[in-house]
Design a protein around this motif. Structure first.
Motif, short mmCIF file in Angstrom:
data_model
loop_
_atom_site.label_atom_id
_atom_site.label_comp_id
_atom_site.label_asym_id
_atom_site.label_seq_id
_atom_site.Cartn_x
_atom_site.Cartn_y
_atom_site.Cartn_z
N ARG A 78 -23.26 -20.14 61.24
CA ARG A 78 -23.25 -19.69 62.63
C ARG A 78 -22.81 -18.22 62.70
NH1 ARG A 78 -21.40 -24.90 62.70
NH2 ARG A 78 -22.57 -26.34 64.05
N ALA A 79 -23.32 -17.52 63.72
CA ALA A 79 -22.95 -16.12 63.89
C ALA A 79 -21.47 -15.99 64.22
CB ALA A 79 -23.81 -15.47 64.96
N ASP A 80 -20.91 -16.93 64.99
CA ASP A 80 -19.48 -16.94 65.31
C ASP A 80 -19.07 -18.39 65.57
OD1 ASP A 80 -19.93 -17.44 68.24
OD2 ASP A 80 -20.82 -15.44 68.10
N SER A 81 -17.80 -18.61 65.79
CA SER A 81 -17.28 -19.96 65.96
C SER A 81 -17.73 -20.61 67.26
CB SER A 81 -15.75 -19.94 65.88
OG SER A 81 -15.22 -19.09 66.90
N HIS A 82 -18.12 -19.83 68.26
CA HIS A 82 -18.53 -20.38 69.55
C HIS A 82 -20.02 -20.66 69.61
CE1 HIS A 82 -14.53 -19.54 71.09
NE2 HIS A 82 -14.63 -18.30 70.61
N ALA A 83 -20.79 -20.17 68.61
CA ALA A 83 -22.23 -20.38 68.64
C ALA A 83 -22.57 -21.80 68.22
CB ALA A 83 -22.92 -19.38 67.72
N LEU A 84 -23.63 -22.35 68.80
CA LEU A 84 -24.07 -23.71 68.48
C LEU A 84 -25.18 -23.71 67.43
CD1 LEU A 84 -24.14 -25.30 72.04
CD2 LEU A 84 -22.34 -25.44 70.33
N SER A 85 -26.00 -22.62 67.39
CA SER A 85 -27.14 -22.60 66.47
C SER A 85 -26.73 -21.97 65.14
CB SER A 85 -28.29 -21.80 67.08
OG SER A 85 -27.88 -20.49 67.38
N CYS A 86 -27.37 -22.45 64.09
CA CYS A 86 -27.13 -21.93 62.74
C CYS A 86 -28.25 -20.93 62.43
CB CYS A 86 -27.13 -23.07 61.73
SG CYS A 86 -25.90 -24.36 62.07
N ASN A 87 -28.07 -19.69 62.87
CA ASN A 87 -29.14 -18.69 62.74
C ASN A 87 -28.77 -17.53 61.83
OD1 ASN A 87 -27.18 -17.60 64.33
ND2 ASN A 87 -28.51 -17.09 66.07
N ARG A 88 -27.71 -17.64 61.05
CA ARG A 88 -27.33 -16.57 60.13
C ARG A 88 -27.56 -17.05 58.70
NH1 ARG A 88 -21.38 -14.02 60.25
NH2 ARG A 88 -22.29 -12.88 62.01
N ALA A 89 -28.41 -16.27 57.98
CA ALA A 89 -28.68 -16.62 56.59
C ALA A 89 -27.51 -16.23 55.70
CB ALA A 89 -29.96 -15.93 56.12
N VAL A 90 -27.33 -16.97 54.64
CA VAL A 90 -26.24 -16.74 53.69
C VAL A 90 -26.84 -16.33 52.36
CG1 VAL A 90 -24.28 -17.76 52.48
CG2 VAL A 90 -24.76 -18.41 54.85
N CYS A 91 -26.42 -15.15 51.86
CA CYS A 91 -26.83 -14.66 50.54
C CYS A 91 -25.63 -14.72 49.61
CB CYS A 91 -27.38 -13.24 50.64
SG CYS A 91 -28.96 -13.11 51.51
#
Length: 229
Positions: free
Chosen positions: A53-66
């Motif tokens: 997640r972009a932050d703790s309050h976001a519901l969607s998982c839209n940040r990729a992890v490298c």
């Protein structure tokens, strides 16, 4: 608001022993409502591997992890893979692209690869054009003898010759002017100051020499102002 059963104590009369009236109570129930507060659990979806997640309050998982941090200005756009700027490649943008390996660099003669970029160069006898890709031949440098033959140096030599001829003409003119004074004296004494005519001739000669030098100096000053050596 929630409903609940509320007991109500209601008095009533009944017949007791001895045919007497007795007062007593009985319990009845009725529905009542009251305000209540409770915490309701909120469902939180777990992210798939490689996403966050972009932050703790976001519901969607839209940040990729490298797992490897992106280098050289790259950004993580897909799990485990970076989007690289021009000139870099690889999963973490750690590999330099050799632009000189192919034919798309556009250099006319030499291509020099650098970290993340490249630049063109020319062989000896050529210089890089304004587009930084083409090469143009260098112009031949004129030899120094060319300037000596038809340049300011030759003109100065001509001016010096002219000045020498003018000095010689002035000396001849001086001899002609002083000739009558020499005719008055058959033999000139060794001491210039012994005879008034000799002193006069000597003074005229000095004055004429001074005028000649003044004229030469003025002429040289005029020439030096226009000289462009």
């Amino acid at each position: 608001a929630e409903s609940h059963v509320q007991p109500v104590y209601q008095p009533y009369l009944t017949t007791c022993q001895g045919h007497r009236l007795c007062s007593t109570y009985r319990t009845i129930y009725r529905v009542a409502y009251r305000q209540t507060y409770r915490q309701l659990p909120q469902s939180m979806a777990s992210c798939c591997p490689g996403w966050s997640r972009a932050d703790s309050h976001a519901l969607s998982c839209n940040r990729a992890v490298c797992w490897m941090p992106c280098q050289n200005g790259g950004s993580c756009t897909f799990p485990g893979r970076c989007a690289c700027p021009p000139g870099w490649t690889g999963r973490a943008c750690q590999t330099d692209v050799d632009e000189c390996a192919g034919q798309s660099h556009g250099c006319h003669q030499l291509c020099i690869n650098t970290a993340g970029s490249y630049h063109c160069a020319c062989q000896d006898g050529f210089s890089l054009a304004a587009d930084h890709r083409a090469c143009q031949p260098l112009l031949p440098v004129p030899e120094p003898e060319t300037f000596n033959q038809a340049g300011p140096h030759s003109e100065m030599k001509e001016e010096m010759k002219d000045l020498k001829s003018r000095v010689e003409a002035l000396e001849q003119k001086l001899q002609l002017v002083l000739a009558p004074f020499h005719d008055l004296m058959p033999s000139a004494p060794e001491d210039v100051g012994a005879d008034p005519i000799s002193r006069l001739a000597h003074s005229l000669q000095q004055l004429d020499r001074i005028d000649s030098l003044s004229e030469q100096i003025s002429f040289l000053e005029e020439r030096l102002e226009t000289c462009k050596c």
